[in-house]
Design an enzyme around this catalytic site. Structure first.
Site, PDB file in Angstrom:
ATOM      1  CG  HIS A   1      -3.434 -12.853 -40.537  1.00  0.00           C
ATOM      2  ND1 HIS A   1      -2.996 -11.741 -39.640  1.00  0.00           N
ATOM      3  CD2 HIS A   1      -4.380 -13.622 -39.873  1.00  0.00           C
ATOM      4  CE1 HIS A   1      -3.583 -12.107 -38.572  1.00  0.00           C
ATOM      5  NE2 HIS A   1      -4.220 -13.080 -38.574  1.00  0.00           N
TER       6      HIS A   1
ATOM      7  CD1 TRP B   1      -2.065 -16.183 -34.096  1.00  0.00           C
ATOM      8  CD2 TRP B   1      -0.530 -16.601 -35.744  1.00  0.00           C
ATOM      9  NE1 TRP B   1      -2.188 -15.187 -35.464  1.00  0.00           N
ATOM     10  CE2 TRP B   1      -1.465 -15.730 -36.193  1.00  0.00           C
ATOM     11  CE3 TRP B   1       0.609 -17.005 -36.396  1.00  0.00           C
ATOM     12  CZ2 TRP B   1      -1.222 -15.008 -37.714  1.00  0.00           C
ATOM     13  CZ3 TRP B   1       0.652 -16.307 -37.667  1.00  0.00           C
ATOM     14  CH2 TRP B   1      -0.029 -15.455 -38.338  1.00  0.00           C
ATOM     15  CD1 TRP B   2      -3.414 -15.761 -29.830  1.00  0.00           C
ATOM     16  CD2 TRP B   2      -3.494 -16.509 -28.071  1.00  0.00           C
ATOM     17  NE1 TRP B   2      -4.583 -16.432 -29.895  1.00  0.00           N
ATOM     18  CE2 TRP B   2      -4.717 -16.817 -28.598  1.00  0.00           C
ATOM     19  CE3 TRP B   2      -3.130 -16.777 -26.824  1.00  0.00           C
ATOM     20  CZ2 TRP B   2      -5.726 -17.460 -27.907  1.00  0.00           C
ATOM     21  CZ3 TRP B   2      -4.081 -17.523 -25.980  1.00  0.00           C
ATOM     22  CH2 TRP B   2      -5.394 -17.870 -26.682  1.00  0.00           C
TER      23      TRP B   2
END
Length: 104
Positions: A22, A76-77
């Protein structure tokens, strides 16, 4: 502004990796989140239970319904799927948390 809270679940041993990923969030993902009006998006970690608590605000939470169809969201997942509980489509297991109090 509408508010949304939900919880997700980190796999054991990936606390630092979750934070690292992140810290390096993709600019195109940030652009996508902003494009649907997301603001004040925060994720907190309860390290005792590995529960992630997420909170965000947006003018219209219905606009978030278009996120799963977006290519960058799918990537992203998939990228995050190896470190957190995920569904068959790679989306994170996410449970909405209803609001019971708000002070403004």
């Amino acid at each position: 502004m509408q508010r949304k809270a939900f919880k997700m679940f980190l796999l054991p041993g990936f606390e630092a990796e979750y934070a690292r990923r992140h810290d390096l969030i993709w600019p195109e993902l940030v652009d996508l989140l902003h494009s649907v009006g997301i603001q004040n998006y925060s994720i907190f970690l309860d390290s005792d239970t590995l529960t992630l608590f997420a909170y965000l605000e947006a003018p219209d939470l219905g606009a978030l319904d278009q996120l799963p169809a977006q290519e960058v969201m799918q990537r992203w997942w998939k990228y995050m799927g190896d470190i957190m509980q995920s569904n068959a489509d790679n989306s994170p297991v996410a449970i909405d948390i209803p609001s019971v109090f708000h002070l403004s």
